[in-house]
Scaffold this motif. Structure first.
Motif, mmCIF file in Angstrom:
data_model
loop_
_atom_site.group_PDB
_atom_site.id
_atom_site.type_symbol
_atom_site.label_atom_id
_atom_site.label_comp_id
_atom_site.label_asym_id
_atom_site.label_seq_id
_atom_site.Cartn_x
_atom_site.Cartn_y
_atom_site.Cartn_z
ATOM 1 N N ASN A 24 -0.271 5.555 -8.673
ATOM 2 C CA ASN A 24 0.415 5.953 -7.454
ATOM 3 C C ASN A 24 -0.514 5.806 -6.250
ATOM 4 O O ASN A 24 -1.724 5.667 -6.407
ATOM 5 N N SER A 25 0.075 5.848 -5.073
ATOM 6 C CA SER A 25 -0.694 5.756 -3.821
ATOM 7 C C SER A 25 -1.664 4.580 -3.856
ATOM 8 O O SER A 25 -2.848 4.714 -3.525
ATOM 9 N N LEU A 26 -1.177 3.441 -4.247
ATOM 10 C CA LEU A 26 -2.029 2.269 -4.410
ATOM 11 C C LEU A 26 -2.598 1.810 -3.074
ATOM 12 O O LEU A 26 -1.939 1.901 -2.022
ATOM 13 N N LYS A 27 -3.826 1.311 -3.150
ATOM 14 C CA LYS A 27 -4.558 0.850 -1.978
ATOM 15 C C LYS A 27 -4.917 -0.616 -2.171
ATOM 16 O O LYS A 27 -5.017 -1.091 -3.307
ATOM 17 N N PRO A 28 -5.172 -1.330 -1.078
ATOM 18 C CA PRO A 28 -5.587 -2.742 -1.222
ATOM 19 C C PRO A 28 -6.814 -2.898 -2.123
ATOM 20 O O PRO A 28 -6.921 -3.889 -2.852
ATOM 21 N N ARG A 82 -4.834 9.881 -8.302
ATOM 22 C CA ARG A 82 -3.809 8.867 -8.021
ATOM 23 C C ARG A 82 -3.268 8.216 -9.290
ATOM 24 O O ARG A 82 -2.100 7.839 -9.346
ATOM 25 N N PHE A 83 -4.135 8.049 -10.282
ATOM 26 C CA PHE A 83 -3.748 7.400 -11.538
ATOM 27 C C PHE A 83 -3.652 8.438 -12.647
ATOM 28 O O PHE A 83 -4.416 9.412 -12.679
ATOM 29 N N THR A 84 -2.724 8.215 -13.570
ATOM 30 C CA THR A 84 -2.552 9.101 -14.716
ATOM 31 C C THR A 84 -2.420 8.269 -15.983
ATOM 32 O O THR A 84 -1.566 7.378 -16.054
ATOM 33 N N ILE A 85 -3.264 8.569 -16.957
ATOM 34 C CA ILE A 85 -3.199 7.887 -18.247
ATOM 35 C C ILE A 85 -2.437 8.769 -19.228
ATOM 36 O O ILE A 85 -2.555 10.007 -19.202
ATOM 37 N N SER A 86 -1.652 8.137 -20.091
ATOM 38 C CA SER A 86 -0.907 8.875 -21.102
ATOM 39 C C SER A 86 -0.673 7.952 -22.297
ATOM 40 O O SER A 86 -0.929 6.743 -22.214
ATOM 41 N N VAL A 117 -2.758 -6.985 -10.685
ATOM 42 C CA VAL A 117 -2.173 -6.050 -9.728
ATOM 43 C C VAL A 117 -2.661 -6.454 -8.332
ATOM 44 O O VAL A 117 -3.862 -6.600 -8.113
ATOM 45 N N THR A 118 -1.714 -6.644 -7.437
ATOM 46 C CA THR A 118 -2.031 -6.994 -6.059
ATOM 47 C C THR A 118 -1.402 -5.964 -5.139
ATOM 48 O O THR A 118 -0.194 -5.723 -5.207
ATOM 49 N N VAL A 119 -2.228 -5.364 -4.297
ATOM 50 C CA VAL A 119 -1.749 -4.376 -3.333
ATOM 51 C C VAL A 119 -1.993 -4.941 -1.939
ATOM 52 O O VAL A 119 -3.136 -5.096 -1.508
ATOM 53 N N SER A 120 -0.897 -5.274 -1.276
ATOM 54 C CA SER A 120 -1.017 -5.943 0.013
ATOM 55 C C SER A 120 0.238 -5.714 0.832
ATOM 56 O O SER A 120 1.344 -5.621 0.286
ATOM 57 N N PRO A 133 0.835 -1.217 0.000
ATOM 58 C CA PRO A 133 0.000 0.000 0.000
ATOM 59 C C PRO A 133 0.860 1.254 0.000
ATOM 60 O O PRO A 133 1.871 1.326 0.692
ATOM 61 N N GLY A 134 0.437 2.224 -0.805
ATOM 62 C CA GLY A 134 1.207 3.446 -0.967
ATOM 63 C C GLY A 134 2.209 3.400 -2.090
ATOM 64 O O GLY A 134 2.787 4.434 -2.460
ATOM 65 N N GLY A 135 2.420 2.213 -2.645
ATOM 66 C CA GLY A 135 3.387 2.050 -3.724
ATOM 67 C C GLY A 135 2.847 2.456 -5.074
ATOM 68 O O GLY A 135 1.706 2.922 -5.200
#
Length: 122
Positions: A84-88, A67-71, A118-121, A14-16
């Protein structure tokens, strides 16, 4: 032959941060919009971001806004999703999809990638 290939998924605390890529072949980003969707276990597929073909307008779901940016890189025919700032609760399979315009509705997209997890843990 149209092909969309996602990459960049993985496990993060988390936060990564992670950056997903969607490499497109068979059509150019000059004429097609690319949307990012995700599907968590037991949940419906959710549209989270899109970049339009014409003027590059950007769209974000409230759940990822800020938190997310598309380009996109037209020279590489590739679309990116910087997360960014990924959450569970961001844990899901992430898909990119192509069609002539952006939409929140997955059914309108003609072309899909195979997905990247994608796994946020902690």
């Amino acid at each position: 032959q149209v092909q969309l290939v996602e990459s960049g998924g993985g496990s993060v605390q988390p936060g990564g941060s992670l950056r997903l890529s969607c490499a497109v072949s068979g059509f150019t980003l000059d004429y097609y919009a690319i949307g990012w969707f995700r599907q968590a276990p037991g949940k419906e597929r959710e549209g989270i971001s899109c970049i339009s073909s014409s003027d590059g307008s950007l769209y974000y779901a409230d759940s990822v806004k800020g938190r997310f940016t598309i380009s996109r890189d037209n020279a590489k025919n590739t679309v990116y999703l910087q997360m960014n700032s990924l959450k569970p609760e961001d844990t899901a399979i992430y898909y990119c999809a192509g069609d002539t315009y952006c939409s929140d509705y997955a059914d309108i997209y003609d072309y899909w990638g195979q997905g990247t997890p994608v796994t946020v843990s902690s």
